[in-house]
Scaffold this motif. Structure first.
Motif, PDB file in Angstrom:
ATOM      1  N   UNK A   8      46.685  42.419  28.326  1.00  0.00           N
ATOM      2  CA  UNK A   8      46.726  41.634  26.993  1.00  0.00           C
ATOM      3  C   UNK A   8      47.418  42.464  25.755  1.00  0.00           C
ATOM      4  N   UNK A   9      46.620  43.505  25.670  1.00  0.00           N
ATOM      5  CA  UNK A   9      47.331  44.383  24.517  1.00  0.00           C
ATOM      6  C   UNK A   9      48.491  44.761  24.567  1.00  0.00           C
ATOM      7  N   UNK A  10      48.707  45.279  25.778  1.00  0.00           N
ATOM      8  CA  UNK A  10      50.225  45.870  26.014  1.00  0.00           C
ATOM      9  C   UNK A  10      51.285  44.771  25.595  1.00  0.00           C
ATOM     10  N   UNK A  14      31.432  43.164  40.397  1.00  0.00           N
ATOM     11  CA  UNK A  14      31.763  44.414  39.638  1.00  0.00           C
ATOM     12  C   UNK A  14      33.342  44.495  39.635  1.00  0.00           C
ATOM     13  N   UNK A  15      33.778  44.112  41.049  1.00  0.00           N
ATOM     14  CA  UNK A  15      35.308  44.262  41.265  1.00  0.00           C
ATOM     15  C   UNK A  15      35.880  43.260  40.472  1.00  0.00           C
ATOM     16  N   UNK A  47      46.833  38.503  36.593  1.00  0.00           N
ATOM     17  CA  UNK A  47      45.613  39.328  36.770  1.00  0.00           C
ATOM     18  C   UNK A  47      44.365  38.377  36.509  1.00  0.00           C
ATOM     19  N   UNK A  48      44.356  37.314  35.465  1.00  0.00           N
ATOM     20  CA  UNK A  48      43.443  36.587  35.270  1.00  0.00           C
ATOM     21  C   UNK A  48      42.969  35.651  36.457  1.00  0.00           C
ATOM     22  N   UNK A  54      39.144  42.046  35.293  1.00  0.00           N
ATOM     23  CA  UNK A  54      39.218  41.269  34.064  1.00  0.00           C
ATOM     24  C   UNK A  54      39.575  42.484  33.077  1.00  0.00           C
ATOM     25  N   UNK A  55      38.917  43.597  33.212  1.00  0.00           N
ATOM     26  CA  UNK A  55      39.029  44.742  32.080  1.00  0.00           C
ATOM     27  C   UNK A  55      40.775  45.175  32.167  1.00  0.00           C
ATOM     28  N   UNK A  56      41.221  45.260  33.248  1.00  0.00           N
ATOM     29  CA  UNK A  56      42.406  45.584  33.431  1.00  0.00           C
ATOM     30  C   UNK A  56      43.247  44.545  32.879  1.00  0.00           C
ATOM     31  N   UNK A  57      43.133  43.058  32.928  1.00  0.00           N
ATOM     32  CA  UNK A  57      43.729  42.229  32.294  1.00  0.00           C
ATOM     33  C   UNK A  57      43.798  42.405  30.873  1.00  0.00           C
TER      34      UNK A  57
END
Length: 79
Positions: free
Chosen positions: A47-49, A34-35, A13-14, A40-43
């Protein structure tokens, strides 16, 4: 999911976010910019998961000194 699989998805994803960001900058397209930010936000969510899964796997391991002994019937140094 296992931590290793989540880590691979995170790296992917990164990479995808970086490639989309470069394409957006070259094309001077705010939508593509923006896409890339959305990817990046989904990455970040990945990361938290991944960190939670890694901690869960680490806490699931139990260190047992006695499990590493090879001969249960032999004499030990404390006997």
């Amino acid at each position: 999911m296992r931590a290793n699989a989540l880590r691979r998805y995170l790296i992917g994803a990164l990479v995808v976010a970086a490639v989309i960001s470069v394409i957006g900058n070259k094309a001077h397209s705010p939508f593509i910019g923006w896409l890339s930010f959305a990817v990046f936000l989904s990455a970040l969510v990945l990361y938290v998961s991944w960190r939670r899964a890694a901690l869960r796997e680490r806490r699931g391991r139990v260190f047992d000194r006695e499990a590493k002994t090879t001969d249960e019937t032999g004499t030990r140094s404390d006997q």
